[in-house]
Every structure is written in C-alpha cells, then in structure tokens.
Design a protein around this motif. Structure first.
Motif, short mmCIF file in Angstrom:
data_model
loop_
_atom_site.label_atom_id
_atom_site.label_comp_id
_atom_site.label_asym_id
_atom_site.label_seq_id
_atom_site.Cartn_x
_atom_site.Cartn_y
_atom_site.Cartn_z
N ILE A 248 84.06 82.08 60.11
CA ILE A 248 85.13 82.57 60.98
C ILE A 248 84.55 83.46 62.07
O ILE A 248 84.98 83.41 63.23
CB ILE A 248 86.19 83.32 60.14
CG1 ILE A 248 86.90 82.33 59.21
CG2 ILE A 248 87.20 84.03 61.04
CD1 ILE A 248 87.86 82.97 58.25
N ILE A 249 83.55 84.26 61.72
CA ILE A 249 82.87 85.09 62.72
C ILE A 249 82.23 84.21 63.77
O ILE A 249 82.27 84.49 64.97
CB ILE A 249 81.83 86.00 62.03
CG1 ILE A 249 82.54 87.11 61.24
CG2 ILE A 249 80.87 86.61 63.06
CD1 ILE A 249 81.61 87.91 60.34
N ALA A 250 81.62 83.11 63.33
CA ALA A 250 80.90 82.23 64.25
C ALA A 250 81.83 81.41 65.13
O ALA A 250 81.51 81.17 66.30
CB ALA A 250 79.97 81.30 63.46
N GLY A 251 82.98 80.98 64.60
CA GLY A 251 83.82 80.08 65.40
C GLY A 251 85.27 80.03 65.00
O GLY A 251 85.94 79.02 65.27
N ALA A 260 91.94 87.69 58.78
CA ALA A 260 90.83 88.12 57.94
C ALA A 260 90.58 89.62 58.07
O ALA A 260 90.37 90.32 57.06
CB ALA A 260 89.57 87.34 58.30
N GLY A 261 90.63 90.13 59.29
CA GLY A 261 90.41 91.56 59.49
C GLY A 261 91.48 92.42 58.84
O GLY A 261 91.18 93.44 58.21
N GLU A 262 92.71 91.99 58.98
CA GLU A 262 93.82 92.75 58.37
C GLU A 262 93.68 92.78 56.85
O GLU A 262 93.88 93.83 56.22
CB GLU A 262 95.15 92.13 58.78
CG GLU A 262 96.36 92.85 58.19
CD GLU A 262 97.68 92.28 58.67
OE1 GLU A 262 98.73 92.75 58.20
OE2 GLU A 262 97.67 91.36 59.52
N GLN A 416 82.56 92.32 64.00
CA GLN A 416 82.06 90.96 64.14
C GLN A 416 83.22 89.97 64.28
O GLN A 416 83.14 89.00 65.04
CB GLN A 416 81.20 90.57 62.94
CG GLN A 416 79.87 91.31 62.89
CD GLN A 416 79.08 90.98 61.64
OE1 GLN A 416 79.60 90.44 60.68
NE2 GLN A 416 77.79 91.29 61.66
N LEU A 417 84.29 90.22 63.54
CA LEU A 417 85.46 89.36 63.62
C LEU A 417 86.22 89.54 64.94
O LEU A 417 86.85 88.61 65.43
CB LEU A 417 86.42 89.67 62.47
CG LEU A 417 86.03 89.15 61.09
CD1 LEU A 417 86.86 89.83 60.01
CD2 LEU A 417 86.20 87.63 61.01
N GLY A 418 86.16 90.75 65.50
CA GLY A 418 86.93 91.03 66.70
C GLY A 418 88.42 90.98 66.45
O GLY A 418 89.20 90.51 67.29
N SER A 419 88.84 91.47 65.30
CA SER A 419 90.23 91.31 64.88
C SER A 419 91.13 92.43 65.38
O SER A 419 90.71 93.57 65.55
CB SER A 419 90.31 91.24 63.35
OG SER A 419 89.87 92.47 62.79
#
Length: 436
Positions: A248-251, A260-262, A416-419
């Motif tokens: 998920i981090i990659a694409g 995912a971040g939440e 990394q996720l940018g969430s």
C-alpha cells in the motif's frame, strides 16, 4: 547444528565490512570530485552505493541485524528526498524478506517442539516458507480441522545470533545513524537488545497474541488471527490474507492509505486500554489491509506491557500543550521527570519544541507526510537549532522509552502511507488524560 558457529563468524565478517566499504566510497568520492564531477552527482552515487551495500548485508542476515534494519526502515520517511530514493527499495525489502533455512533444519525444529508425528496435526504443510522475519520464518499449512494456518518456526541458534549481532552493530551506531537524521541509534539498539529474551520465547508471544485476540474479538476494524497451537519455538495461527502495508505504501490508493493509517492509529491508541499491551513492532510487514477493510495484525513477539493502559500523564501533558497552558505543562513535566530536578529551562522554548510534534492532534484531521517528518527530524536533530538544544535538556524516563520508540515508529509508517484521518478524535476516545 555444527554449522551455527561458522555462520556466526560469517555474519560478523559481513557486518565488519560495512565501515570499510563506506570509507572506500568516501575516498572514491574525493577522487571523482577532483576529476571534475559535481558534489551533488558524487553524493547521489555514494548514497546509492552505500544503500546497496548496507542493506544487501542486512538483508542477508537474520537475527539482530535484520531486526535493526526493520526498525530503521520505518524511519525512512525522515530521510531527505534526494537521499531517500536509493534507500527506499532496499529498506522495504527488509520488511518482509530474509533467506530461508533449509527444510531439513525446519523439520528438526518441528520434531523437537511438537514431536516426530507433528505432520499428523496437519492435512498439508508447505516446506517452502511463505514469509521470513528476523528470528523465524512462516510456512503455510492446513490444520487437521481444515483451517488454513501460518506456522512460525524459529531459526536454530537465534538467541546467540541476536546477541552477537547487537554487540557488533553497536560498534557501527554512528554509521547507521546517518540514515535517520534526529534518531539516536544507540538507545534504539539497546532497547531492541533488551527485548531479545522475550521475543525468543514463542510461548510468551502466543500468550500475548491470545490477549489481543480476546480484546479484539469480533471487532469491526481490527482482526488478530487466533492461536491454534504453540511451543517455545513454534507458533501456529490462523492464516490471514490481505494486502501488506508495504504494498500500500508503494502503490496503494488514497482510500487504502487513509484507511490503513486510521486503523494503525486506532490500534496504537486503543490496545493498551483494551488488551493491556501495545504492539511494539510497527513495521509495515506486520500489518495487512483485508478485503473487508479491516486491519490484520501479525507478530506479537515484541509488546509493551501496560496493564493499566497508556500512562495518563502523556495524554494530560499533550492536552495542556495544545491548550497553551505553559505553567501547567512545565509543572506536569517536572512531576513526571521529563524535566529533571535542578534544570533551568525556558518554558516558552519547551512549548515551541513540543507544539509542532503534536500538530497531528491539534486539528480534527491531519495528513501525515514525508515532508512533515523530515521537517521535524531536521528541527530537533540539527544541533545548531534551538529546538535541538531544548530537546537535549529534556529527559525521557526509562519507563517511557519503549512507548516513545513505538510511537515514533508508528508515525514513520503513517508518513510513508501519507494518510489523512481524524487522529485527534481517536486520541480523545482512547488516550487517558487527553480529553477533559
């Protein structure tokens, strides 16, 4: 088992090559600058070569070297972008990959732990590992009752190897510290080393996993696979399908990143209150986003035991900083020994130091980004900055060290996720002392 000492010698030799390689590249870089290449071009090439050697060595090793590499990998978001690219792919590989042990060795461990008739417990068992971690590898199988299971088997000699790796790695703390501005690597190594004994006991890990299973049974957001069987060096759990957070981090899509971040934040804040434990190994390889939107949580070898939940003073001090109550902040920090007795410190500068770090909890929603983490790392990590000078005057009591490290690691993954998510709302619900 006779090959274990020889492998240990080889591991030590590989690690010992690292500083020599860096020194050689520095000499090469000087030569190329003298030959007319720009400093930026030379630095970019040196960064790439350093990354390739450093993580090629860490990736070939199990034990402490890989565990340390995984711990560093969550801080990748703090690297300056011009330096980060060469490291990013190599760091990500460390999160889910390691060379497998031979099938015969793995069978020997299962014989010792479950008896020679261990295959009778399974309908099927795949000798090819499905995943590998720092001290063990995972095989897929089908249990006698038809359940798909993950069988985590510990590498023989993992204990001595871990201790040897940490002893060797501590000599090169300065070298590794270059990867993460603002991160003091020596305490990270010491804290990871202190958890070795617990992580080697898979019975203890299975018990921790059972606590999480009980706490999150039928939860709509978080799922923990049930333990099917356990022994000191083997854990059998229900198999959990899903998309690894590294993918998920990659694409991943913005929706996947935000979700995912939440859920990572929800796990971090809620687990101490619900399970009396904090998942203490927050690298992306330990989490899956399931097709139904839930977060799957794996690997409970490293946990922080918080039977009374997250310490209330952390939430209270956070709220006081966000409220701008300077006197109350200083008083609370002195009471909890974050400011040691006799230290004369400018209260306004303490607030200036803390407020940007707590920005994610200041507004209803916040977007974690690599840029934000780089700014914070530069602000508190550069000794020329006022914030860094203030930080050196503050104290981190030993009882908060693991919680601090896990929080930093979790923030690294969120960046990394940018969430984007309502992190303040999650903290208000679960962090004692945060909400009045």
């Amino acid at each position: 088992m006779n090959d274990i000492p020889q492998r240990g010698v080889a591991r030590t030799a590989q690690l010992a090559k690292l500083p020599l390689g860096v020194a050689g590249r520095a000499t090469l870089g000087l030569g190329k600058r003298l030959s007319g290449r720009t400093a930026a071009d030379v630095q970019a090439e040196l960064s790439q070569r350093t990354a390739e050697q450093l993580f090629a060595v860490l990736g070939q090793l199990k034990g402490g070297a890989m565990k340390f590499g995984q711990a560093l990998s969550v801080f990748e978001a703090a690297l300056p972008e011009e330096s980060a690219a060469p490291y990013r792919e190599a760091l990500t590989k460390l999160q889910e990959a390691a060379p497998p042990m031979p099938a015969s060795t793995m069978h020997r461990v299962l014989d010792e732990q479950f008896g020679r008739s261990w295959r009778d417990r399974f309908q099927s068992f795949d000798d090819q590992p499905a995943a590998a971690a720092s001290i063990g590898q995972v095989h897929r199988g089908v249990w006698a009752d038809g359940r798909a299971v993950a069988v985590k088997v510990q590498y023989p000699g993992a204990g001595p190897a871990l201790l040897a790796d940490f002893n060797q790695l501590s000599r090169f703390a300065k070298l590794f510290g270059r990867l993460s501005p603002g991160l003091d690597v020596k305490p990270l190594l010491a804290e990871l080393r202190a958890r070795v004994t617990e992580e080697l006991d898979y019975t203890l890990e299975a018990n921790s996993q059972r606590q999480f299973v009980t706490a999150y049974a039928d939860d709509p957001d978080i799922v923990v696979p049930r333990v099917v069987a356990s022994a000191p060096k083997v854990v059998v759990s229900e198999w959990l399908d899903g998309t690894p957070l590294s993918q998920i981090i990659a694409g991943g899509t913005p929706l996947q990143r935000d979700r995912a971040g939440e859920l990572l934040a929800l796990l971090h804040f809620s687990a101490p209150q619900r399970a009396g434990l904090l998942h203490a190994d927050p690298h992306p390889g330990n989490f899956r986003l399931l097709s139904d939107g839930r977060l799957g949580v794996l690997d409970f070898g490293a946990v922080a035991r918080l039977p009374n939940g997250t310490p209330e003073p952390l939430g209270r001090i956070t709220r006081l900083v966000l409220d701008g109550d300077v006197e109350a902040v200083i008083s609370a920090m002195q009471a909890e020994n974050f400011i040691r007795p006799g230290i004369d410190i400018d209260a306004a500068k303490v607030m200036d130091y803390l407020r940007p770090i707590l920005e994610p909890l200041a507004e209803p929603e916040f977007t974690f980004t690599r840029e934000w983490m780089r700014e914070q790392a530069a602000r508190i990590g550069d000794p020329r900055n006022e914030a860094a000078r203030v930080g050196r005057m503050l104290n981190l009591p030993p009882e908060y060290l693991l919680l601090h490290r896990v929080t930093l690691g979790s923030i690294g993954v969120l960046c990394q996720l940018g969430s984007t998510a309502p992190y303040r709302q999650i903290a208000e619900q679960w962090q004692p002392g945060f909400k009045v």
